[in-house]
Write a protein that holds these residues in place. Sequence first.
Motif, PDB file in Angstrom:
ATOM      1  N   SER A  32       0.879  -1.270   0.150  1.00  0.00           N
ATOM      2  CA  SER A  32       0.177  -0.183   0.277  1.00  0.00           C
ATOM      3  C   SER A  32       1.012   1.344  -0.064  1.00  0.00           C
ATOM      4  CB  SER A  32      -0.981   0.016   1.134  1.00  0.00           C
ATOM      5  OG  SER A  32      -0.067   0.164   2.490  1.00  0.00           O
ATOM      6  N   ASP A  33       0.270   2.392  -0.339  1.00  0.00           N
ATOM      7  CA  ASP A  33       0.996   3.618  -0.251  1.00  0.00           C
ATOM      8  C   ASP A  33       0.400   4.517   0.745  1.00  0.00           C
ATOM      9  OD1 ASP A  33       2.511   6.043  -0.743  1.00  0.00           O
ATOM     10  OD2 ASP A  33       2.385   5.905  -2.752  1.00  0.00           O
ATOM     11  N   PRO A  34       1.205   4.622   2.069  1.00  0.00           N
ATOM     12  CA  PRO A  34       0.535   5.317   3.265  1.00  0.00           C
ATOM     13  C   PRO A  34       0.494   7.163   2.598  1.00  0.00           C
ATOM     14  CG  PRO A  34       2.343   3.936   3.884  1.00  0.00           C
ATOM     15  CD  PRO A  34       2.528   3.791   2.345  1.00  0.00           C
ATOM     16  N   ALA A  35       1.331   7.287   1.770  1.00  0.00           N
ATOM     17  CA  ALA A  35       1.120   8.833   1.501  1.00  0.00           C
ATOM     18  C   ALA A  35       0.108   9.044   0.719  1.00  0.00           C
ATOM     19  CB  ALA A  35       2.573   9.199   0.572  1.00  0.00           C
ATOM     20  N   ALA A  36      -0.408   8.115  -0.359  1.00  0.00           N
ATOM     21  CA  ALA A  36      -1.491   8.282  -0.993  1.00  0.00           C
ATOM     22  C   ALA A  36      -2.790   8.099  -0.156  1.00  0.00           C
ATOM     23  CB  ALA A  36      -1.641   7.310  -2.010  1.00  0.00           C
ATOM     24  N   SER A  37      -2.648   7.199   0.871  1.00  0.00           N
ATOM     25  CA  SER A  37      -3.865   7.207   1.563  1.00  0.00           C
ATOM     26  C   SER A  37      -4.008   8.528   2.617  1.00  0.00           C
ATOM     27  CB  SER A  37      -3.297   5.942   2.537  1.00  0.00           C
ATOM     28  OG  SER A  37      -3.472   4.714   2.015  1.00  0.00           O
ATOM     29  N   TYR A  38      -2.840   8.928   2.847  1.00  0.00           N
ATOM     30  CA  TYR A  38      -3.173  10.394   3.546  1.00  0.00           C
ATOM     31  C   TYR A  38      -3.689  11.297   2.978  1.00  0.00           C
ATOM     32  CZ  TYR A  38      -1.263  13.934   6.968  1.00  0.00           C
ATOM     33  OH  TYR A  38      -1.227  14.848   7.761  1.00  0.00           O
ATOM     34  N   GLY A  40      -5.834  10.905   0.342  1.00  0.00           N
ATOM     35  CA  GLY A  40      -7.488  10.631  -0.186  1.00  0.00           C
ATOM     36  C   GLY A  40      -7.210  10.322  -1.625  1.00  0.00           C
ATOM     37  N   PRO A  41      -8.561  10.250  -2.021  1.00  0.00           N
ATOM     38  CA  PRO A  41      -8.748   9.726  -3.411  1.00  0.00           C
ATOM     39  C   PRO A  41      -8.150  10.551  -4.511  1.00  0.00           C
ATOM     40  CG  PRO A  41     -10.789  10.662  -2.643  1.00  0.00           C
ATOM     41  CD  PRO A  41     -10.078  10.656  -1.651  1.00  0.00           C
ATOM     42  N   ARG A  42      -7.458  10.298  -5.559  1.00  0.00           N
ATOM     43  CA  ARG A  42      -6.947  10.797  -6.531  1.00  0.00           C
ATOM     44  C   ARG A  42      -5.754  11.699  -6.428  1.00  0.00           C
ATOM     45  NH1 ARG A  42     -12.308  11.489 -10.353  1.00  0.00           N
ATOM     46  NH2 ARG A  42     -12.862   9.234 -10.503  1.00  0.00           N
ATOM     47  N   PRO A  43      -4.954  11.556  -5.497  1.00  0.00           N
ATOM     48  CA  PRO A  43      -3.867  12.613  -5.387  1.00  0.00           C
ATOM     49  C   PRO A  43      -2.960  12.740  -6.672  1.00  0.00           C
ATOM     50  CG  PRO A  43      -3.188  10.459  -4.309  1.00  0.00           C
ATOM     51  CD  PRO A  43      -4.530  10.463  -5.043  1.00  0.00           C
ATOM     52  N   PRO A  45       0.526  13.158  -8.369  1.00  0.00           N
ATOM     53  CA  PRO A  45       2.108  12.672  -7.838  1.00  0.00           C
ATOM     54  C   PRO A  45       2.822  13.248  -7.157  1.00  0.00           C
ATOM     55  CG  PRO A  45       1.717  12.017 -10.329  1.00  0.00           C
ATOM     56  CD  PRO A  45       0.615  13.038  -9.696  1.00  0.00           C
ATOM     57  N   GLU A  46       2.767  14.877  -7.388  1.00  0.00           N
ATOM     58  CA  GLU A  46       3.712  15.724  -6.650  1.00  0.00           C
ATOM     59  C   GLU A  46       3.367  15.816  -5.208  1.00  0.00           C
ATOM     60  OE1 GLU A  46       2.092  16.470  -9.548  1.00  0.00           O
ATOM     61  OE2 GLU A  46       1.052  18.105  -9.380  1.00  0.00           O
ATOM     62  N   GLN A  47       2.203  15.817  -5.086  1.00  0.00           N
ATOM     63  CA  GLN A  47       1.650  15.735  -3.800  1.00  0.00           C
ATOM     64  C   GLN A  47       1.963  14.645  -2.770  1.00  0.00           C
ATOM     65  OE1 GLN A  47      -2.820  16.264  -4.824  1.00  0.00           O
ATOM     66  NE2 GLN A  47      -2.819  18.151  -3.861  1.00  0.00           N
ATOM     67  N   VAL A  48       1.881  13.503  -3.469  1.00  0.00           N
ATOM     68  CA  VAL A  48       2.137  11.873  -2.902  1.00  0.00           C
ATOM     69  C   VAL A  48       3.728  12.391  -2.420  1.00  0.00           C
ATOM     70  CG1 VAL A  48       2.579   9.687  -3.211  1.00  0.00           C
ATOM     71  CG2 VAL A  48       0.546  10.706  -4.215  1.00  0.00           C
ATOM     72  N   GLU A  49       4.550  12.728  -3.437  1.00  0.00           N
ATOM     73  CA  GLU A  49       5.920  12.900  -3.024  1.00  0.00           C
ATOM     74  C   GLU A  49       6.123  14.090  -1.934  1.00  0.00           C
ATOM     75  OE1 GLU A  49       9.574  11.476  -3.213  1.00  0.00           O
ATOM     76  OE2 GLU A  49       7.776  10.826  -4.399  1.00  0.00           O
ATOM     77  N   LYS A  50       5.625  15.056  -2.002  1.00  0.00           N
ATOM     78  CA  LYS A  50       5.441  15.746  -0.882  1.00  0.00           C
ATOM     79  C   LYS A  50       5.316  15.362   0.583  1.00  0.00           C
ATOM     80  CE  LYS A  50       4.085  20.516   0.650  1.00  0.00           C
ATOM     81  NZ  LYS A  50       3.194  21.821  -0.020  1.00  0.00           N
ATOM     82  N   VAL A  51       4.091  14.507   0.601  1.00  0.00           N
ATOM     83  CA  VAL A  51       3.843  13.972   1.868  1.00  0.00           C
ATOM     84  C   VAL A  51       4.604  12.950   2.229  1.00  0.00           C
ATOM     85  CG1 VAL A  51       1.849  12.416   2.712  1.00  0.00           C
ATOM     86  CG2 VAL A  51       1.206  14.832   1.499  1.00  0.00           C
ATOM     87  N   ARG A  52       5.041  11.981   1.277  1.00  0.00           N
ATOM     88  CA  ARG A  52       5.851  11.035   1.444  1.00  0.00           C
ATOM     89  C   ARG A  52       7.414  11.650   2.365  1.00  0.00           C
ATOM     90  NH1 ARG A  52       6.081   8.686  -3.105  1.00  0.00           N
ATOM     91  NH2 ARG A  52       4.822   7.125  -2.298  1.00  0.00           N
ATOM     92  N   VAL A  53       7.765  12.786   1.783  1.00  0.00           N
ATOM     93  CA  VAL A  53       9.014  13.435   2.493  1.00  0.00           C
ATOM     94  C   VAL A  53       8.293  14.001   3.979  1.00  0.00           C
ATOM     95  CG1 VAL A  53      10.698  15.371   2.435  1.00  0.00           C
ATOM     96  CG2 VAL A  53      10.065  14.135   0.559  1.00  0.00           C
ATOM     97  N   GLN A  54       7.152  14.516   4.021  1.00  0.00           N
ATOM     98  CA  GLN A  54       6.630  14.955   5.277  1.00  0.00           C
ATOM     99  C   GLN A  54       6.272  14.078   6.419  1.00  0.00           C
ATOM    100  OE1 GLN A  54       2.877  16.998   4.809  1.00  0.00           O
ATOM    101  NE2 GLN A  54       2.477  16.620   7.080  1.00  0.00           N
TER     102      GLN A  54
END
Length: 338
Positions: A32-38, A40-43, A45-54
């Motif tokens: 699973s991808d916790p960053a994408a789960s964080y 919500g639906p249809r994030p 890619p740049e948002q996912v990468e930012k949250v992954r770092v966060q």
Amino acid sequence: MLRYVVRRLIWLVFVLLGLCVITFTLSRVVPSDPAASYLGPRPRPEQVEKVRVQLGLDKPLPIQFAYYMRDLVHGDLGESLRTHRPVLRGIWDHLPASLELMISAITIALVVGIPLGVISAKKENTPVDHLSRLFSVANVSLPAFWLAMILQIVFFRWLALFPIGGRIDTVVSLVNPIKEITGFYVFDALVTANWPALKSALAHLILPSITLAAYSMGLIARMTRSTMLEVLREDYITTAKAIGVSEGEILFVHALRNALGPTLTTAGLCFAFMLTGTFFVELIFFWPGLGTYTVNAIFLNDYPIIMGVTILLAIFYVVVNLVVDLLLAVADPRIRLG
């Protein structure tokens, strides 16, 4: 005794450390991808990468674990990936409902199980004993979800005596809202003299409590019967009968006191086990406790909640066992803690 308690608490630290290593590793290998789960639906890619770092998910697993343990030491269990609420706050909100259910269930199990075991031992190999043993075995054997559905069909659908689920009627909660003091609806309604809410809370508590108590009730009855049979064959019981001590005093004062050790241990283990046993019961009876909170997190792969509840369960289990050991030592001076 103090040295024993300190030693057990030190072992608790090692147990928690091992548990954290296992659950943290397992939560990260789940696909699973916790960053994408964080997000919500249809994030994007740049948002996912930012949250992954966060969230620190871009770092190696040992570094992530070190960060998690650092926060855990400071009482921070992280945030839910879905609601973004602190996990500790979520556990705190749901725990009173589960504890209220567990306390009422273990009370039913003790009040019914111990006298049943005593009577069964006294009436050994009679029809009363056979019926008692059959009742105990049935309670231990019946799956909780099956018993819950049977109780709902009989007492809600056919007899209309008790509600099918929830903690309180919606209308009652709107007209006579409970002023929350402890989160235990029955206690809070009682101390605030909110009688309609108290009546509703008790009615909602009965069926899930009986369902949760069934297994423990059977186990306690069987353990009490077994230990009582041994105690009733002791010489001092024969002497008590010879000097004319009443049967009730022999059974419930002299014999039961010496037979309570194993029963108390069994009751303690049952109470600790109930925190996980409530999961099915809470789902079936729509009980908004820790079980419902955890099962929803499992379905949504919300691993901070899963880890937080797992750690809580481990602490609860170890602490309850420690309290039971201390109570046994106090009740029976022959037991030496070491």
